[in-house]
Scaffold this motif. Structure first.
Motif, PDB file in Angstrom:
ATOM      1  N   SER A  32     -15.318  -5.957  41.309  1.00 59.50           N
ATOM      2  CA  SER A  32     -15.915  -4.545  40.721  1.00 59.50           C
ATOM      3  C   SER A  32     -15.126  -4.546  39.312  1.00 59.50           C
ATOM      4  N   SER A 119     -16.263   1.510  55.068  1.00 62.37           N
ATOM      5  CA  SER A 119     -15.681   0.709  54.120  1.00 62.37           C
ATOM      6  C   SER A 119     -14.299   0.462  54.854  1.00 62.37           C
ATOM      7  N   ARG A 147     -22.148   1.087  41.122  1.00 63.33           N
ATOM      8  CA  ARG A 147     -21.414   0.865  42.314  1.00 63.33           C
ATOM      9  C   ARG A 147     -19.990   0.216  42.414  1.00 63.33           C
ATOM     10  N   GLU A 151     -16.581   1.764  43.901  1.00 69.61           N
ATOM     11  CA  GLU A 151     -16.080   1.057  44.827  1.00 69.61           C
ATOM     12  C   GLU A 151     -14.541   0.590  44.284  1.00 69.61           C
ATOM     13  N   HIS A 155     -11.281  -0.029  46.980  1.00 70.15           N
ATOM     14  CA  HIS A 155     -10.924  -1.288  47.589  1.00 70.15           C
ATOM     15  C   HIS A 155      -9.245  -1.141  47.265  1.00 70.15           C
TER      16      HIS A 155
END
Length: 211
Positions: A32, A119, A147, A151, A155
């Motif tokens: 990411s 998730s 996205r 995210e 995470h």
């Protein structure tokens, strides 16, 4: 979107299934960061401001639930829901970009709530949210960038949560680092690959991946 979910059965061949979410979270967090850097001009920050606050409490709940259920059960439910995308591949008009944005505030918040929960349990939810992003009205570069921004924080929170709950091992960290290096390489390739794909091809690939 979808590489993490596809990696679940592969990683579970080498690690206890309960450690796979941590491994994926390490790799995806680094991925990411790379995608945000490469596509930073394409991030839709308005969507991020709605998605992340909704997803954060859900992802913590998912991490806690992981202690009591087998993530593979959730994977089966996700797989069943993804099969409905097959009919989109035989209906060409369905894969065209929407004429106007279809992701309103409520839809974004709901996607954050559901996406965060799943998730936290599985460590990977990008594939299940593909349709949401493909129907959001964002161009292909915007989908990749937004996205990733949505995210990243999730995470990082998951890595901390899994570790504090004892759901980690040195082997999981090693595999997570390997996934991270591979993800950075793929992100660099993606920057050039997207230029070769039309919006229709990009969306058709997205639905095909889900199926």
């Amino acid at each position: 979107g979808g590489a993490s979910l596809i990696l679940v059965p592969l990683l579970s061949s080498y690690l206890p299934i309960v450690l796979v979410p941590l491994t994926l979270s390490i790799g995806t967090a680094v991925s990411s960061i790379a995608r945000i850097f490469l596509f930073r001009r394409n991030v839709d920050w308005k969507m991020v401001r709605l998605f992340v606050p909704a997803a954060l409490p859900s992802v913590l709940l998912g991490c806690w639930v992981l202690r009591f259920i087998d993530p593979l059960i959730v994977e089966w439910f996700i797989a069943a829901s993804l099969l409905v995308n097959i009919w989109l591949l035989v209906s060409p008009k369905k894969v065209l970009p929407p004429s106007r944005p279809s992701a309103g505030g409520r839809a974004i918040i709901m996607a954050g709530l559901v996406g965060g929960l799943l998730s936290g349990v599985t460590g990977a939810i990008g594939l299940a949210l593909n349709r949401f992003y493909l129907r959001s009205g964002l161009p292909k570069e915007g989908i990749v960038a937004t996205r990733a921004a949505n995210e990243l924080i999730l995470h990082v929170v998951k890595v901390v949560a899994y570790t504090s709950l004892g759901l980690w091992s040195p082997h999981a960290v090693t595999f997570g680092t390997l996934v991270a290096f591979s993800a950075v390489a793929s992100a660099c390739c993606l920057k050039y690959l997207l230029r070769l794909l039309s919006e229709r091809q990009f969306r058709t690939l997205g639905y095909a991946t889900m199926a």
